[in-house]
Design an enzyme around this catalytic site. Structure first.
Site, mmCIF file in Angstrom:
data_model
loop_
_atom_site.group_PDB
_atom_site.id
_atom_site.type_symbol
_atom_site.label_atom_id
_atom_site.label_comp_id
_atom_site.label_asym_id
_atom_site.label_seq_id
_atom_site.Cartn_x
_atom_site.Cartn_y
_atom_site.Cartn_z
ATOM 1 N N HIS A 33 -96.466 4.958 26.142
ATOM 2 C CA HIS A 33 -95.947 5.572 24.918
ATOM 3 C C HIS A 33 -96.471 7.002 24.776
ATOM 4 O O HIS A 33 -97.457 7.362 25.395
ATOM 5 C CB HIS A 33 -96.479 4.846 23.667
ATOM 6 C CG HIS A 33 -96.237 3.388 23.611
ATOM 7 N ND1 HIS A 33 -95.227 2.842 22.873
ATOM 8 C CD2 HIS A 33 -96.887 2.335 24.184
ATOM 9 C CE1 HIS A 33 -95.254 1.520 22.973
ATOM 10 N NE2 HIS A 33 -96.256 1.183 23.767
ATOM 11 N N THR A 35 -97.753 9.421 21.339
ATOM 12 C CA THR A 35 -98.121 9.162 19.947
ATOM 13 C C THR A 35 -97.090 9.735 18.973
ATOM 14 O O THR A 35 -96.879 9.167 17.899
ATOM 15 C CB THR A 35 -99.500 9.762 19.638
ATOM 16 O OG1 THR A 35 -99.507 11.131 20.096
ATOM 17 C CG2 THR A 35 -100.614 8.991 20.335
ATOM 18 N N GLU A 98 -101.085 4.603 24.923
ATOM 19 C CA GLU A 98 -100.550 5.753 24.181
ATOM 20 C C GLU A 98 -101.113 7.046 24.760
ATOM 21 O O GLU A 98 -102.317 7.149 25.000
ATOM 22 C CB GLU A 98 -100.980 5.684 22.703
ATOM 23 C CG GLU A 98 -100.286 4.627 21.877
ATOM 24 C CD GLU A 98 -98.961 5.091 21.271
ATOM 25 O OE1 GLU A 98 -98.549 6.252 21.509
ATOM 26 O OE2 GLU A 98 -98.333 4.272 20.566
HETATM 27 ZN ZN LIG Z 1 -93.853 3.930 21.668
#
Ligand SMILES: [Zn+2]
Length: 246
Positions: A33, A35, A98
């Site tokens: 991911h 942030t 993340e």
């Molecule tokens: Zn995400």
């Protein structure tokens, strides 16, 4: 501070995980991911506050420092509604990482070299520890293509594939370029959908609009030079190649 195979990790605590623990054999994939917030501090605040209901297992900041927010054996709430191959609800079967980046909303920047080299190290450790398959390193947009666009087209998937983190196609960009924007037949649209399903993408039933969104997610990952949601020959050639590795 803790050490995992000589990697320095700063421990934080997020309450956003299921109380029931999982076995390590449930960990089958890694979801990457970004942030998508203004700052690192804000991101950590959100991912550790009980009201947000979101978290991740690891966060890597712009200078390559690693934080652990939730332990691997706990299901962190990072993926939300998601599907990939036989997996429904990826929170159950994945580790979420993340990367600090403002994202498309606040000024999407290239990922830092240090950030990526730390990510490679961390992924290698987790891959070995949980016997995660090379093909199971994915972006949030791959598993939730109708809702998410992170980690985005600046994420270096091709570079990571050299380290056996995620799959990539076998073609040179000069070869592929000739097929960009070339129209496909109706048959080929059907074929593309089948190939994407073999790779792992999920097509919800009865939603015709989802085709463009899923094609976009595919492009963001595997054909970042043109992300328009329209299927062309180049995408078809890439998908055909990737399906053989899936
Ligand atoms: Zn995400």
């Amino acid at each position: 501070m803790i050490y995992m195979f000589f990697m320095e990790i700063t421990k934080l605590y997020s309450p956003n995980f299921n109380s029931k623990k999982r076995g390590s054999n449930n960990i089958a994939s890694i979801i990457i991911h970004y942030t998508g917030m203004q700052s690192e501090r804000e991101s950590i605040e959100r991912l550790t506050s009980s009201s947000s209901k979101v978290s991740c297992h690891y966060l890597i900041n712009r200078s390559g420092k690693v934080f652990r927010l939730v332990e691997d054996k706990n299901m962190a709430w990072h993926a939300g509604k998601s599907m990939w191959g036989k997996y429904k609800n990826l929170n159950k079967n994945s580790i979420g990482i993340e990367l600090v980046n403002k994202g498309h909303q606040y000024g999407y920047a290239s990922f830092k070299k240090k950030q990526i080299s730390t990510l490679v190290k961390l992924c290698k450790i987790l891959k070995k520890k949980y016997k995660i398959k090379t093909k199971n390193f994915l972006g949030h947009s791959d598993v939730s293509p109708l809702r998410k666009i992170d980690p985005g087209e600046k994420f270096p998937w091709e570079f990571l594939s050299i380290k056996k983190i995620g799959i990539w196609h076998d073609f040179k960009s000069n070869f592929l370029k000739k097929y960009r924007k070339l129209k496909v037949s109706k048959q080929e649209v059907k074929k593309f959908k089948k190939l994407l399903i073999r790779i792992g993408y999920f097509f919800p039933k009865g939603k015709t609009k989802s085709f463009a969104r899923i094609t976009k997610a595919f492009q963001r990952h595997f054909r970042k030079e043109l992300i328009n949601g329209t299927l062309d020959k180049e995408c078809l050639i890439i998908a055909d190649n990737l399906a053989k590795k899936s």
